[in-house]
Design an enzyme around this catalytic site. Structure first.
Site, short mmCIF file in Angstrom:
data_model
loop_
_atom_site.label_atom_id
_atom_site.label_comp_id
_atom_site.label_asym_id
_atom_site.label_seq_id
_atom_site.Cartn_x
_atom_site.Cartn_y
_atom_site.Cartn_z
N HIS A 67 -1.83 10.41 1.93
CA HIS A 67 -3.02 10.20 1.11
C HIS A 67 -4.20 9.94 2.06
CE1 HIS A 67 -0.81 9.43 -2.79
NE2 HIS A 67 0.16 9.19 -1.91
N ASP A 311 4.49 8.86 3.33
CA ASP A 311 3.77 8.47 2.10
C ASP A 311 2.67 7.47 2.44
OD1 ASP A 311 3.02 8.52 -0.54
OD2 ASP A 311 4.64 7.24 -1.25
#
Length: 430
Positions: A67, A311
């Site tokens: 992200h 992640d």
């Protein structure tokens, strides 16, 4: 462009089944030569020598789930801070989720991300496109156009797609030759859960997220995949039941791949208690039971899992760390810790060997996303990660290049880390 001779390193390349001491020549952005000895080149005037004696030389590592805040959430992470963190952690490339603002659901955003990242001269950035417009799960994005602009997969980030919509997406994405990357979770079952539902959530009196919430959706998704064909990547799998469904799907011949995260491989839900309710143990999916951790580690060793992804999900410390556990948004940073954690807790503990780790961090993600990296064969991109297996270091979040500081590994001493990164034949420093 100056040529680079990497001398005397232990070259570990799963794409070639190679694990031996060799020299590598990097020239014009590609691997130009690979041999037991290229010593005759050492005195050439345009050669830079990198001494890799005692080090592991691997195809560049690729983080397949990152992200990045920019555009729209630069207080969490910018392209520059995120890609610096990637280089510092040993990555030559990252695959970025589309949950920016604006969402990456148009050619313009995809092209902007690629060109902005290229101008920084750090790690490569491969954007994922949104499956649906605005990540709303209602209208399909123009996946063909996004693929032409450089998107390497289609994903609605943390959103689980409805049955009918996912079926249409699996069919449509085949025309763009994109894998659908999916987070499998039943939001009704998870409800307001903040940790894994089990012994420790009961003891602590916290609402839990049952493993069944993941396993039910995986089972549904694989039925849809069998019906439609196409390519499907589960991102991530965290439970023993989920691993079992993946094994069954692969055995039946489905075009199915999956990933795990380092924190789900080395930490269990008991960490919420032992950490003193540290908000850095609040992740999504949540840390699972010790039995789930063992099942994931077995799936690493037997080849069921295709890749490890960090992640990486940064938040400003005011929102993430300076609040109570239950109020903290789920997510931690991982670009600068994943390689070290995997070397120390997985390779060092004998769960997997170095060859398998390189496959999970390089060859595997390159294969999943159809990327040009993941190999040191002559003619392939000169993206290289160099590892020092004996280096010991302490995780210090305040020294991170990432703007995020939340990590459950803060203060831990790890053995093994990346010592150098080459992107396109050029050494890159964070």
């Amino acid at each position: 462009m100056t040529r680079v001779l990497i001398r005397g390193g232990r070259v570990v390349d799963p794409s070639q089944g190679l694990d031996e001491v060799r020299d590598l020549l990097l020239e014009e952005g590609h691997v130009a030569a690979s041999s037991a000895s290229l010593a005759d080149l050492a005195d050439a005037p345009d050669i830079d020598i990198f001494d890799a004696f005692g080090l592991v030389v691997a195809p560049g590592f690729i983080d397949g789930r990152v992200h990045l805040g920019e555009p729209g959430f630069e207080e969490r992470e910018t392209l520059q801070s995120g890609l610096r963190a990637a280089v510092a952690g040993g990555y030559t490339a990252v695959v970025a989720l589309p949950d920016s603002d604006p969402v990456n659901d148009t050619r313009a955003v995809t092209e902007m991300l690629r060109s902005s990242a290229e101008a920084l001269g750090l790690a490569r950035l491969y954007p994922m496109a949104a499956v649906s417009k605005g990540l709303r799960g209602e209208k399909l994005a123009e996946l063909g156009e996004l693929a032409e602009a450089g998107a390497v997969a289609a994903c609605d980030a943390e959103h689980t797609l409805g049955t009918a919509f996912l079926r249409r997406a699996l069919l449509y994405a085949q025309h763009a030759d994109l894998p659908i990357v999916h987070r499998a979770r039943d939001c009704d079952l998870e409800d307001d859960g903040v940790m894994h539902e089990g012994e420790w959530s009961t003891r602590l009196g916290l609402p839990g997220c049952p493993g069944m919430a993941e396993e039910m959706v995986i089972a549904r998704d694989l039925l849809l995949l069998a019906d439609t064909g196409g390519r499907y990547h589960l991102s991530p799998v965290t439970t023993a039941g989920g691993v079992a469904r993946v094994r069954e799907g692969k055995a039946s011949g489905l075009a199915l791949t999956c990933e795990v995260t380092p924190h789900h491989l080395v930490l269990s839900d008991q960490e919420v208690l032992t950490s003193g309710f540290d908000p850095a143990t609040r992740v999504a999916p949540p840390l699972r039971s010790a039995d789930d951790v063992e099942a994931l580690r077995a799936a690493l060793a037997d080849g069921t899992v295709d890749m490890i992804a960090s992640d990486h999900r940064p938040y400003h410390r005011d929102h993430k760390l300076d609040v109570q556990f239950s109020a903290s948004p789920p997510g931690i940073v991982g670009l600068e810790t994943t390689v070290g954690v995997c070397l120390d807790r997985l390779v060092g503990a004998g769960v997997i060997d170095v060859m398998r780790l390189v496959e999970l961090l390089s060859t595997g993600p390159a294969r999943v996303f159809g990327l040009p990296g993941g190999s040191l064969e002559v003619g392939r991109p000169a993206d290289v990660t160099v590892l020092d297996l004996d280096a010991t270091w302490r995780v210090d979040p305040e020294g991170f290049h990432s703007l995020g500081r939340a990590t459950p590994f803060a203060g831990e001493e790890l053995r093994g880390r990346a010592s150098a990164v080459f992107v396109g034949g050029r050494r890159v420093d964070a």
